[in-house]
Design an enzyme around this catalytic site. Structure first.
Site, PDB file in Angstrom:
ATOM      1  N   ASN A 192      60.867  -5.528  67.095  1.00 19.30           N
ATOM      2  CA  ASN A 192      59.693  -5.187  66.280  1.00 19.30           C
ATOM      3  C   ASN A 192      58.456  -5.399  67.148  1.00 19.30           C
ATOM      4  O   ASN A 192      58.025  -6.529  67.355  1.00 19.30           O
ATOM      5  CB  ASN A 192      59.636  -6.077  65.027  1.00 19.30           C
ATOM      6  N   TRP A 193      57.925  -4.288  67.626  1.00 18.75           N
ATOM      7  CA  TRP A 193      56.757  -4.388  68.519  1.00 18.75           C
ATOM      8  C   TRP A 193      55.477  -4.743  67.772  1.00 18.75           C
ATOM      9  O   TRP A 193      54.472  -5.095  68.389  1.00 18.75           O
ATOM     10  CB  TRP A 193      56.548  -3.056  69.251  1.00 18.75           C
ATOM     11  N   LYS A 194      55.489  -4.598  66.453  1.00 21.58           N
ATOM     12  CA  LYS A 194      54.264  -4.808  65.652  1.00 21.58           C
ATOM     13  C   LYS A 194      53.155  -3.899  66.241  1.00 21.58           C
ATOM     14  O   LYS A 194      53.465  -2.801  66.693  1.00 21.58           O
ATOM     15  CB  LYS A 194      53.879  -6.287  65.632  1.00 21.58           C
ATOM     16  N   HIS A 230      58.020  -6.572  55.799  1.00 21.24           N
ATOM     17  CA  HIS A 230      57.788  -7.664  56.750  1.00 21.24           C
ATOM     18  C   HIS A 230      56.774  -8.639  56.137  1.00 21.24           C
ATOM     19  O   HIS A 230      55.838  -8.217  55.451  1.00 21.24           O
ATOM     20  CB  HIS A 230      57.262  -7.105  58.077  1.00 21.24           C
ATOM     21  N   GLU A 243      63.689 -13.771  57.783  1.00 15.81           N
ATOM     22  CA  GLU A 243      62.650 -14.214  58.715  1.00 15.81           C
ATOM     23  C   GLU A 243      61.798 -15.298  58.060  1.00 15.81           C
ATOM     24  O   GLU A 243      60.847 -14.985  57.325  1.00 15.81           O
ATOM     25  CB  GLU A 243      61.738 -13.043  59.092  1.00 15.81           C
ATOM     26  N   GLY A 259      56.530 -16.167  65.397  1.00 16.28           N
ATOM     27  CA  GLY A 259      55.472 -16.299  66.407  1.00 16.28           C
ATOM     28  C   GLY A 259      55.058 -17.741  66.682  1.00 16.28           C
ATOM     29  O   GLY A 259      54.011 -17.978  67.281  1.00 16.28           O
ATOM     30  N   SER A 279      60.961 -16.233  66.294  1.00 25.29           N
ATOM     31  CA  SER A 279      61.025 -16.928  67.586  1.00 25.29           C
ATOM     32  C   SER A 279      62.382 -16.798  68.289  1.00 25.29           C
ATOM     33  O   SER A 279      62.850 -17.748  68.925  1.00 25.29           O
ATOM     34  CB  SER A 279      60.624 -18.398  67.428  1.00 25.29           C
ATOM     35  N   GLY A 321      60.381 -10.201  67.743  1.00 26.53           N
ATOM     36  CA  GLY A 321      58.976  -9.815  67.902  1.00 26.53           C
ATOM     37  C   GLY A 321      58.528  -9.976  69.347  1.00 26.53           C
ATOM     38  O   GLY A 321      58.828  -9.151  70.208  1.00 26.53           O
ATOM     39  N   GLY A 322      57.838 -11.067  69.622  1.00 25.35           N
ATOM     40  CA  GLY A 322      57.224 -11.296  70.929  1.00 25.35           C
ATOM     41  C   GLY A 322      58.145 -11.067  72.122  1.00 25.35           C
ATOM     42  O   GLY A 322      57.746 -10.457  73.120  1.00 25.35           O
TER      43      GLY A 322
HETATM   44  P1  13P Z   1      58.606 -13.385  66.820  1.00 25.69           P
HETATM   45  O1  13P Z   1      59.924 -13.036  67.451  1.00 25.69           O
HETATM   46  O2  13P Z   1      57.437 -13.093  67.695  1.00 25.69           O
HETATM   47  O3  13P Z   1      58.611 -14.756  66.245  1.00 25.69           O
HETATM   48  O4  13P Z   1      58.428 -12.381  65.568  1.00 25.69           O
HETATM   49  C1  13P Z   1      59.453 -12.259  64.662  1.00 25.69           C
HETATM   50  C2  13P Z   1      59.172 -11.113  63.787  1.00 25.69           C
HETATM   51  O5  13P Z   1      58.253 -11.147  62.980  1.00 25.69           O
HETATM   52  C3  13P Z   1      60.018  -9.918  63.935  1.00 25.69           C
HETATM   53  O6  13P Z   1      59.866  -9.047  62.875  1.00 25.69           O
END
Ligand code: 13P
Length: 246
Positions: free
Chosen positions: A9-11, A91, A162, A168, A204, A225-226
């Site tokens: 998920n690149w957001k 999300h 999640e 994050g 994370s 995410g990150g």
């Molecule tokens: P992180 O992996 O950056 O914690 O984000 C998780 C997320 O929100 C994926 O949708």
């Protein structure tokens, strides 16, 4: 055993250059992990052009209606036309920042099925809820509303657990904590007549903790995410996820 599903998920991050790098880094990894990239919608057409067999692309959200006067929105049908296989819906960032209710999320999941794409429905609890020991109650309620809305016989629904406090923050849930919630979600869905084939964990997840998560019997993949924003790191993460399951 089926290959783990790794969803990036690149957001609101990334670029065409990153997409090119990720596509290159993932070449030849077919069969290791099943990989889906949820890129910003602006990059879907490049994803379609670049990504090779075994790597699919997804949107991060859809509107619940097929068309209309909804400036700035994209329908699930439009996303499907871009060749996307999945869309994330619900999300916690959208729930919190764009006031999406469980009912809105349910309508979005329904729209995905209508358009022929698989919804990845996110559920998760705040730190306060976890501390009050109400996690299972809260996440099951979030899912229950979706299950009540989607057409009977819908196949392939994916749920991503999640925990909000893990997103994050670098403080991931332990594999045991996630496993417990995944079992609760699967049991609840089964009571509603739906077999959840895939429940992903997100929050994370990194190259060095994915293996421990994937060892749990009911963690079927991860939503990242990150750590999905580095081509090399993400490619390693995909390999480590698959290696843990073998
Ligand atoms: P992180 O992996 O950056 O914690 O984000 C998780 C997320 O929100 C994926 O949708």
């Amino acid at each position: 055993m089926t290959a783990p599903l790794v969803v990036a998920n690149w957001k609101m991050n990334g670029s065409e250059a990153l997409l090119r790098d990720v596509a290159k880094a993932l070449v030849g990894r077919r069969g290791e992990s099943d990989v889906v990239l949820a890129v910003p919608a602006i990059h879907l057409s490049l994803a379609r052009a670049l990504l090779q067999e075994g790597v699919r692309w997804a949107s991060q959200d859809v509107h619940w209606l097929e068309s209309g006067a909804y400036t700035g929105e994209l329908s699930a049908e439009m996303i499907a036309q871009m060749g996307a296989s999945h869309s994330i819906v619900g999300h916690s960032e959208r729930r919190a920042q764009f006031a999406e209710s469980d009912e809105t999320v349910a309508k979005k999941a329904n729209a995905c099925f209508r358009a022929g794409i698989i919804p990845i429905v996110c559920v998760g609890e705040s730190l306060e809820v976890r501390q009050a020991q109400q996690t299972e109650e809260v996440v099951c309620r979030q899912l229950e509303v979706v299950l009540a809305e989607i057409p009977t016989g819908s196949e392939g629904l994916i749920v991503a657990y999640e925990p909000i406090w893990a997103i994050g923050t670098g403080k991931e849930a332990t594999p045991e904590m996630a496993q417990e919630v995944h079992v609760a979600l699967k049991e609840m869905a089964l009571k509603a007549g739906i077999h959840l084939d895939k429940v992903l964990y997100g929050g994370s997840v990194k190259e060095d903790n994915v293996a421990g998560l994937m060892l749990m019997p009911d963690i079927d993949g991860v939503l990242v995410g990150g750590a999905s924003l580095s081509a090399q790191g993400f490619s390693e993460l995909c390999t480590n996820a698959a290696a843990a399951q073998n």
